[in-house]
Design a protein around this motif. Structure first.
Motif, PDB file in Angstrom:
ATOM      1  N   ASP A  14       0.749  -1.001   0.116  1.00 11.30           N
ATOM      2  CA  ASP A  14       0.011  -0.007   0.018  1.00 11.30           C
ATOM      3  C   ASP A  14       0.912   1.249   0.035  1.00 11.30           C
ATOM      4  OD1 ASP A  14      -2.342  -1.224   2.229  1.00 11.30           O
ATOM      5  OD2 ASP A  14      -2.169  -1.737   0.362  1.00 11.30           O
ATOM      6  N   MET A  15       0.586   2.206  -0.851  1.00  9.98           N
ATOM      7  CA  MET A  15       1.297   3.450  -0.985  1.00  9.98           C
ATOM      8  C   MET A  15       0.481   4.671  -0.602  1.00  9.98           C
ATOM      9  SD  MET A  15       4.164   2.094  -1.941  1.00  9.98           S
ATOM     10  CE  MET A  15       5.091   3.626  -2.724  1.00  9.98           C
ATOM     11  N   GLY A  16       1.350   5.657  -0.325  1.00  7.35           N
ATOM     12  CA  GLY A  16       0.691   6.940  -0.043  1.00  7.35           C
ATOM     13  C   GLY A  16       1.528   8.184  -0.201  1.00  7.35           C
ATOM     14  N   TRP A  17       0.873   9.369  -0.360  1.00  8.82           N
ATOM     15  CA  TRP A  17       1.452  10.629  -0.062  1.00  8.82           C
ATOM     16  C   TRP A  17       1.048  11.606   1.268  1.00  8.82           C
ATOM     17  CZ3 TRP A  17       5.229  12.052  -3.238  1.00  8.82           C
ATOM     18  CH2 TRP A  17       5.447  11.604  -4.523  1.00  8.82           C
ATOM     19  N   TYR A  18       2.022  11.816   2.045  1.00 13.32           N
ATOM     20  CA  TYR A  18       1.848  12.609   2.951  1.00 13.32           C
ATOM     21  C   TYR A  18       2.433  14.037   2.882  1.00 13.32           C
ATOM     22  CZ  TYR A  18       0.079   8.351   5.481  1.00 13.32           C
ATOM     23  OH  TYR A  18      -0.706   7.339   5.465  1.00 13.32           O
ATOM     24  N   ARG A  19       2.110  15.004   3.623  1.00 12.05           N
ATOM     25  CA  ARG A  19       2.694  16.379   3.724  1.00 12.05           C
ATOM     26  C   ARG A  19       2.880  16.776   5.036  1.00 12.05           C
ATOM     27  NH1 ARG A  19      -2.044  19.528   0.609  1.00 12.05           N
ATOM     28  NH2 ARG A  19      -3.630  19.877   2.417  1.00 12.05           N
ATOM     29  N   GLN A  47      -1.310  13.855  -8.932  1.00  5.47           N
ATOM     30  CA  GLN A  47      -1.680  15.044  -9.741  1.00  5.47           C
ATOM     31  C   GLN A  47      -2.200  15.968  -8.971  1.00  5.47           C
ATOM     32  OE1 GLN A  47      -0.811  15.511 -13.005  1.00  5.47           O
ATOM     33  NE2 GLN A  47      -1.809  17.622 -12.500  1.00  5.47           N
ATOM     34  N   MET A  48      -1.952  17.039  -8.909  1.00  6.09           N
ATOM     35  CA  MET A  48      -2.220  18.346  -7.842  1.00  6.09           C
ATOM     36  C   MET A  48      -2.797  19.380  -8.797  1.00  6.09           C
ATOM     37  SD  MET A  48       0.366  18.170  -4.877  1.00  6.09           S
ATOM     38  CE  MET A  48       1.818  18.570  -5.932  1.00  6.09           C
ATOM     39  N   ASN A  49      -4.191  19.547  -8.992  1.00 10.79           N
ATOM     40  CA  ASN A  49      -4.856  20.537  -9.562  1.00 10.79           C
ATOM     41  C   ASN A  49      -5.400  21.572  -8.602  1.00 10.79           C
ATOM     42  OD1 ASN A  49      -4.099  19.095 -12.030  1.00 10.79           O
ATOM     43  ND2 ASN A  49      -6.133  18.042 -11.977  1.00 10.79           N
ATOM     44  N   SER A  50      -5.770  22.665  -9.236  1.00 10.69           N
ATOM     45  CA  SER A  50      -6.367  23.915  -8.541  1.00 10.69           C
ATOM     46  C   SER A  50      -5.902  24.010  -6.997  1.00 10.69           C
ATOM     47  CB  SER A  50      -7.878  23.547  -8.049  1.00 10.69           C
ATOM     48  OG  SER A  50      -8.559  23.209  -9.668  1.00 10.69           O
ATOM     49  N   MET A  51      -4.398  24.182  -6.943  1.00  6.81           N
ATOM     50  CA  MET A  51      -3.708  24.287  -6.041  1.00  6.81           C
ATOM     51  C   MET A  51      -3.783  25.480  -5.107  1.00  6.81           C
ATOM     52  SD  MET A  51      -0.232  22.286  -6.894  1.00  6.81           S
ATOM     53  CE  MET A  51       0.131  21.851  -5.298  1.00  6.81           C
ATOM     54  N   LYS A  52      -3.728  25.514  -3.680  1.00  2.15           N
ATOM     55  CA  LYS A  52      -4.019  26.659  -2.931  1.00  2.15           C
ATOM     56  C   LYS A  52      -2.664  26.958  -2.101  1.00  2.15           C
ATOM     57  CE  LYS A  52      -8.727  24.917  -2.424  1.00  2.15           C
ATOM     58  NZ  LYS A  52      -9.803  24.569  -1.347  1.00  2.15           N
ATOM     59  N   PRO A  53      -2.608  28.195  -1.823  1.00  2.80           N
ATOM     60  CA  PRO A  53      -1.520  28.459  -0.972  1.00  2.80           C
ATOM     61  C   PRO A  53      -1.274  27.440   0.395  1.00  2.80           C
ATOM     62  CG  PRO A  53      -2.537  30.466  -1.458  1.00  2.80           C
ATOM     63  CD  PRO A  53      -3.004  29.263  -2.095  1.00  2.80           C
ATOM     64  N   GLU A  54      -2.495  26.777   0.864  1.00  4.13           N
ATOM     65  CA  GLU A  54      -2.387  25.967   1.990  1.00  4.13           C
ATOM     66  C   GLU A  54      -1.957  24.520   1.546  1.00  4.13           C
ATOM     67  OE1 GLU A  54      -4.962  27.948   1.177  1.00  4.13           O
ATOM     68  OE2 GLU A  54      -6.914  26.887   1.300  1.00  4.13           O
ATOM     69  N   ASP A  55      -1.753  24.386   0.366  1.00  6.12           N
ATOM     70  CA  ASP A  55      -1.006  23.086  -0.125  1.00  6.12           C
ATOM     71  C   ASP A  55       0.703  23.045   0.135  1.00  6.12           C
ATOM     72  OD1 ASP A  55      -3.557  22.958  -2.987  1.00  6.12           O
ATOM     73  OD2 ASP A  55      -3.654  21.846  -0.836  1.00  6.12           O
ATOM     74  N   THR A  56       1.050  24.113   0.368  1.00  9.69           N
ATOM     75  CA  THR A  56       2.348  24.454   0.715  1.00  9.69           C
ATOM     76  C   THR A  56       2.945  23.403   1.710  1.00  9.69           C
ATOM     77  OG1 THR A  56       2.385  26.653  -0.151  1.00  9.69           O
ATOM     78  CG2 THR A  56       4.300  25.884   1.060  1.00  9.69           C
ATOM     79  N   ALA A  57       4.140  22.665   1.466  1.00  7.80           N
ATOM     80  CA  ALA A  57       4.427  21.637   2.614  1.00  7.80           C
ATOM     81  C   ALA A  57       5.475  20.872   1.708  1.00  7.80           C
ATOM     82  CB  ALA A  57       3.276  20.895   2.804  1.00  7.80           C
ATOM     83  N   VAL A  58       6.184  20.033   2.676  1.00  2.00           N
ATOM     84  CA  VAL A  58       7.201  18.929   2.360  1.00  2.00           C
ATOM     85  C   VAL A  58       6.336  17.653   1.922  1.00  2.00           C
ATOM     86  CG1 VAL A  58       9.206  17.488   2.435  1.00  2.00           C
ATOM     87  CG2 VAL A  58       8.911  19.986   3.268  1.00  2.00           C
ATOM     88  N   TYR A  59       6.427  17.354   0.640  1.00  2.00           N
ATOM     89  CA  TYR A  59       5.521  15.945   0.376  1.00  2.00           C
ATOM     90  C   TYR A  59       6.176  14.886   0.643  1.00  2.00           C
ATOM     91  CZ  TYR A  59       1.380  18.840  -0.865  1.00  2.00           C
ATOM     92  OH  TYR A  59       0.325  19.763  -1.050  1.00  2.00           O
TER      93      TYR A  59
END
Length: 121
Positions: free
Chosen positions: A33-38, A81-93
């Motif tokens: 199982d794989m995932g993305w975290y930030r 795939q990240m669309n319609s990105m927002k400033p609050e998406d800023t992070a280390v992924y």
């Protein structure tokens, strides 16, 4: 041992798109199982999206409808795939791989080194 290498981070304007990739080593990728975290500055690491070995996906409410996680078992990769990105998406992924190691369900998590994503005008 599993090694994970993320790529694709960078600077993007609000409303823009970015695609992250994670390349995994090891022979058990298709069963993992794989995932993305930030993790944003001053905040705890949080789940962004996960995808199971059979392709079932799960998303944080904050990214539903904007982000899409996918996997390619032939290439041992997952993408975000990240669309319609927002400033609050800023992070280390960070990319995470979870491998079950016992029949009772005990597992081991492996993490990548992270890639910076900054959403700013």
């Amino acid at each position: 041992q599993v090694q994970l290498v993320e790529s694709g981070g960078g600077l993007v304007q609000p409303g823009g798109s970015l695609r992250l990739s994670c390349a995994a080593s090891g022979r058990r990728f298709s069963a993992s199982d794989m995932g993305w975290y930030r993790q944003a500055p001053g905040k705890q690491r949080e789940l962004v999206a996960t995808i199971t070995s059979d392709g079932t996906t799960n998303y944080a409410d904050s990214v539903k409808g904007r982000f899409t996680i996918s996997r390619n078992n032939a290439k041992n990769t997952i993408d975000l795939q990240m669309n319609s990105m927002k400033p609050e998406d800023t992070a280390v992924y960070y990319c995470r791989s979870r491998t079950v190691v016992t029949v009772e369900g005990a597992y081991v998590d492996y993490w990548g080194q992270g890639t910076q994503v900054t959403v700013s005008s």
